[in-house]
Design a protein around this motif. Structure first.
Motif, PDB file in Angstrom:
ATOM      1  N   SER A  24      38.434  39.990  25.446  1.00  0.00           N
ATOM      2  CA  SER A  24      39.369  40.427  26.681  1.00  0.00           C
ATOM      3  C   SER A  24      39.488  42.004  26.744  1.00  0.00           C
ATOM      4  O   SER A  24      39.269  42.609  25.486  1.00  0.00           O
ATOM      5  CB  SER A  24      40.621  39.954  26.301  1.00  0.00           C
ATOM      6  OG  SER A  24      41.293  40.181  25.310  1.00  0.00           O
ATOM      7  N   ASP A 208      34.910  33.350  37.826  1.00  0.00           N
ATOM      8  CA  ASP A 208      36.397  32.943  38.113  1.00  0.00           C
ATOM      9  C   ASP A 208      37.294  33.992  38.246  1.00  0.00           C
ATOM     10  O   ASP A 208      37.118  35.022  37.408  1.00  0.00           O
ATOM     11  CB  ASP A 208      37.042  31.935  37.053  1.00  0.00           C
ATOM     12  CG  ASP A 208      38.061  31.403  37.691  1.00  0.00           C
ATOM     13  OD1 ASP A 208      38.162  30.920  38.954  1.00  0.00           O
ATOM     14  OD2 ASP A 208      39.106  31.317  36.959  1.00  0.00           O
ATOM     15  N   CYS A 209      38.128  33.937  39.120  1.00  0.00           N
ATOM     16  CA  CYS A 209      39.340  35.158  39.207  1.00  0.00           C
ATOM     17  C   CYS A 209      40.737  34.538  39.682  1.00  0.00           C
ATOM     18  O   CYS A 209      40.913  33.563  40.332  1.00  0.00           O
ATOM     19  CB  CYS A 209      38.762  35.952  40.010  1.00  0.00           C
ATOM     20  SG  CYS A 209      38.415  35.602  41.776  1.00  0.00           S
ATOM     21  N   ILE A 217      42.959  38.500  37.170  1.00  0.00           N
ATOM     22  CA  ILE A 217      42.288  38.352  35.888  1.00  0.00           C
ATOM     23  C   ILE A 217      41.156  38.104  36.441  1.00  0.00           C
ATOM     24  O   ILE A 217      40.710  36.933  37.660  1.00  0.00           O
ATOM     25  CB  ILE A 217      42.875  36.979  35.085  1.00  0.00           C
ATOM     26  CG1 ILE A 217      44.347  37.466  34.661  1.00  0.00           C
ATOM     27  CG2 ILE A 217      41.927  36.768  34.050  1.00  0.00           C
ATOM     28  CD1 ILE A 217      45.034  36.242  33.959  1.00  0.00           C
ATOM     29  N   ARG A 219      37.164  36.710  35.148  1.00  0.00           N
ATOM     30  CA  ARG A 219      36.689  35.986  34.034  1.00  0.00           C
ATOM     31  C   ARG A 219      35.180  35.766  34.104  1.00  0.00           C
ATOM     32  O   ARG A 219      34.446  35.752  35.320  1.00  0.00           O
ATOM     33  CB  ARG A 219      37.042  34.375  33.682  1.00  0.00           C
ATOM     34  CG  ARG A 219      38.371  34.462  33.511  1.00  0.00           C
ATOM     35  CD  ARG A 219      38.961  33.046  33.075  1.00  0.00           C
ATOM     36  NE  ARG A 219      40.304  32.648  32.956  1.00  0.00           N
ATOM     37  CZ  ARG A 219      41.623  32.722  33.599  1.00  0.00           C
ATOM     38  NH1 ARG A 219      41.150  32.792  35.094  1.00  0.00           N
ATOM     39  NH2 ARG A 219      42.592  32.700  33.218  1.00  0.00           N
ATOM     40  N   THR A 220      34.345  36.144  32.978  1.00  0.00           N
ATOM     41  CA  THR A 220      32.922  36.067  32.947  1.00  0.00           C
ATOM     42  C   THR A 220      32.713  35.053  31.786  1.00  0.00           C
ATOM     43  O   THR A 220      33.686  34.113  31.236  1.00  0.00           O
ATOM     44  CB  THR A 220      32.333  37.351  32.479  1.00  0.00           C
ATOM     45  OG1 THR A 220      32.725  37.391  31.010  1.00  0.00           O
ATOM     46  CG2 THR A 220      32.837  38.603  33.112  1.00  0.00           C
ATOM     47  N   THR A 221      31.285  34.548  31.703  1.00  0.00           N
ATOM     48  CA  THR A 221      31.130  33.628  30.674  1.00  0.00           C
ATOM     49  C   THR A 221      31.643  33.680  29.281  1.00  0.00           C
ATOM     50  O   THR A 221      32.275  32.721  28.754  1.00  0.00           O
ATOM     51  CB  THR A 221      29.519  33.371  30.651  1.00  0.00           C
ATOM     52  OG1 THR A 221      29.164  33.279  32.029  1.00  0.00           O
ATOM     53  CG2 THR A 221      29.189  32.240  29.492  1.00  0.00           C
ATOM     54  N   HIS A 224      37.060  38.170  29.604  1.00  0.00           N
ATOM     55  CA  HIS A 224      37.770  38.364  30.947  1.00  0.00           C
ATOM     56  C   HIS A 224      38.253  39.694  30.989  1.00  0.00           C
ATOM     57  O   HIS A 224      38.640  40.433  29.904  1.00  0.00           O
ATOM     58  CB  HIS A 224      38.781  37.437  31.200  1.00  0.00           C
ATOM     59  CG  HIS A 224      40.040  37.402  29.998  1.00  0.00           C
ATOM     60  ND1 HIS A 224      40.007  36.724  28.675  1.00  0.00           N
ATOM     61  CD2 HIS A 224      41.296  37.977  30.085  1.00  0.00           C
ATOM     62  CE1 HIS A 224      41.044  36.800  27.888  1.00  0.00           C
ATOM     63  NE2 HIS A 224      42.012  37.861  28.839  1.00  0.00           N
ATOM     64  N   LYS A 226      41.558  42.009  32.680  1.00  0.00           N
ATOM     65  CA  LYS A 226      42.993  42.077  33.292  1.00  0.00           C
ATOM     66  C   LYS A 226      43.238  43.315  33.906  1.00  0.00           C
ATOM     67  O   LYS A 226      42.706  44.430  33.203  1.00  0.00           O
ATOM     68  CB  LYS A 226      44.185  41.739  32.373  1.00  0.00           C
ATOM     69  CG  LYS A 226      44.127  40.462  31.784  1.00  0.00           C
ATOM     70  CD  LYS A 226      45.430  40.239  30.621  1.00  0.00           C
ATOM     71  CE  LYS A 226      45.381  38.832  29.992  1.00  0.00           C
ATOM     72  NZ  LYS A 226      46.570  38.784  29.105  1.00  0.00           N
TER      73      LYS A 226
END
Length: 426
Positions: A24, A208-209, A217, A219-221, A224, A226
């Protein structure tokens, strides 16, 4: 065709790999997409000392930003009269001035960062493939009067002295426009962003977000981010991350090939260092590269990418139809890439919800317009201007999906037929 096989990848001078995102991290602004729009936005924000993270699904400049024709010239994919019908005459002029500012931005960035390997070369010639000298003169006079464009009119004898083809009748040369090696330009920008403290993660596709709250936020594999803000600059390779954005443009394939080394043969056809484009919709664009040793030729659009062999045949047919003397010039490489086109044929620039910005749909607009888009998004984020609002009339309208792709292909074929008839009449 895979990215490593392209001419631009082979001739890039900065080859460092960047890490993927693991774990993160936090920042002020996360930018999704490491092309020209995303990197320009990141550069301007980093210059203002904001904490910036760039997420790139592949590598810097992987998409159309890094492997295009390299043209930097004012204007848009649609003509000024069509823009004025939507915005009004004065707003249309302000929008055109932004495209001129984009040319200056790219030129100034090359100078300020000393990007010598971008190899900026002055001059772009826009040629007519039918006899239309009077209207072309009027257009040049209007642009020179209203915008100080310094366009130079070339009559038939002048154009055929430098472009030795009977396909061309008249042309305008823009000495303020230029052409560059786009991938070297992008990678130099990436180095500067990192020098200023920005972080760039490659092979880090956003999967995803969460965008609705004050804290975003992404996200990657394997991690993530912020952030207070998100900027979406993914172009023709946009995935389903944000459905509204994905539905708002069509991914259109365009094609480029590079010739073998044969400077003597190329010189029998092209006697100028200026880049060249013709007046047809999705017409030819080309330029001599490698100090006159090779010819880079691009053009044509389809709604589905063709194989390299098929696209090379199509482009060669265009090249030899224009310059029969180049029939023995062999093709060394050919590749295709996806560009994003909105239904209204204008860039889509703005804030789709609080703290979520978009800057996309730059297909056919040139490097300067893409750079300008990133610049004015950064201005909006920093509170320096609201010039991005000039593009509000060209919003995220639905592009039509599969039906839109079919309509785009049919429209292109129609325009090709109209071009053929007009040239035949000439």
């Amino acid at each position: 065709m895979s990215y490593p096989d392209t001419y631009y990848r082979r001739t890039m001078t900065e080859t460092s790999d960047r890490p993927s995102l693991n774990g993160s991290t936090e920042c002020d602004t996360v930018i999704i997409g490491g092309g020209l729009a995303g990197l320009t936005t990141a550069l301007q924000l980093a210059r203002a000392k904001l904490a910036v993270v760039v997420l790139e699904a592949e590598s810097i400049g992987f998409g159309a930003s890094g492997r295009n024709g390299g043209f930097v010239s004012a204007g848009f994919a649609t003509d000024s009269s069509a823009i004025a019908r939507v915005t009004g005459a004065e707003r249309a002029k302000a929008i055109h001035r932004l495209s001129i500012e984009g040319v200056d931005f790219v030129r100034d960035t090359i100078r300020d960062l000393n990007i010598t390997d971008a190899r900026p070369t002055p001059g772009i010639i826009s040629a007519l493939r039918y006899d239309g000298g009077d209207s072309l003169k009027r257009y040049a006079e209007e642009m020179n009067r209203d915008f100080g464009s310094d366009l130079e009119y070339m009559d038939r004898s002048q154009i055929r002295t430098v472009l030795k083809s009977n396909r061309y009748f008249q042309a305008l040369r823009s000495p303020k426009s230029f052409h560059i090696h786009p991938l070297n330009y992008l990678r130099a920008m990436a180095r500067e962003i990192e020098r200023l403290g920005g972080r760039i993660y490659e092979n880090s596709a956003a999967t995803d977000c969460q965008l609705s709250g004050p804290e975003k936020i992404v996200r990657t594999t394997h991690g993530h981010v912020k952030a207070r803000r998100v900027v979406l600059t993914t172009g023709g390779y946009t995935g389903p991350l944000v459905g509204k954005l994905k539905r708002s443009f069509l991914p259109i394939a365009t094609y480029v090939m590079i010739s073998e080394q044969n400077p003597e043969l190329i010189a029998t056809a092209i006697a100028t260092s200026s880049a060249i484009g013709d007046n047809r919709r999705a017409g030819d664009y080309y330029r001599v590269v490698d100090d006159g040793k090779r010819l880079l030729w691009g053009g044509r659009i389809t709604t589905r990418a063709a194989s390299p062999a098929a696209l090379a045949r199509e482009l060669r047919r265009e090249m030899t139809g224009t310059y029969p003397q180049l029939s023995d010039l062999k093709t060394e490489l050919a590749w295709s890439g996806l560009m994003s086109y909105a239904r209204h044929l204008m860039p889509q620039i703005g804030e789709m919800m609080p703290g979520v910005w978009h800057c996309t749909a730059f297909g056919g607009h040139g490097l300067n317009t893409t750079a300008m888009g990133g610049k004015i998004v950064a201005e909006g984020i920093l509170g320096q201007s609201d010039r991005y609002r000039l593009f509000q009339p060209f919003g995220l309208v639905w592009a039509g999906g599969v039906a839109g792709l079919a309509a785009a292909q049919l429209t292109y074929w129609k325009l090709q037929a109209q071009d053929w008839w007009r040239e035949r009449a000439a």
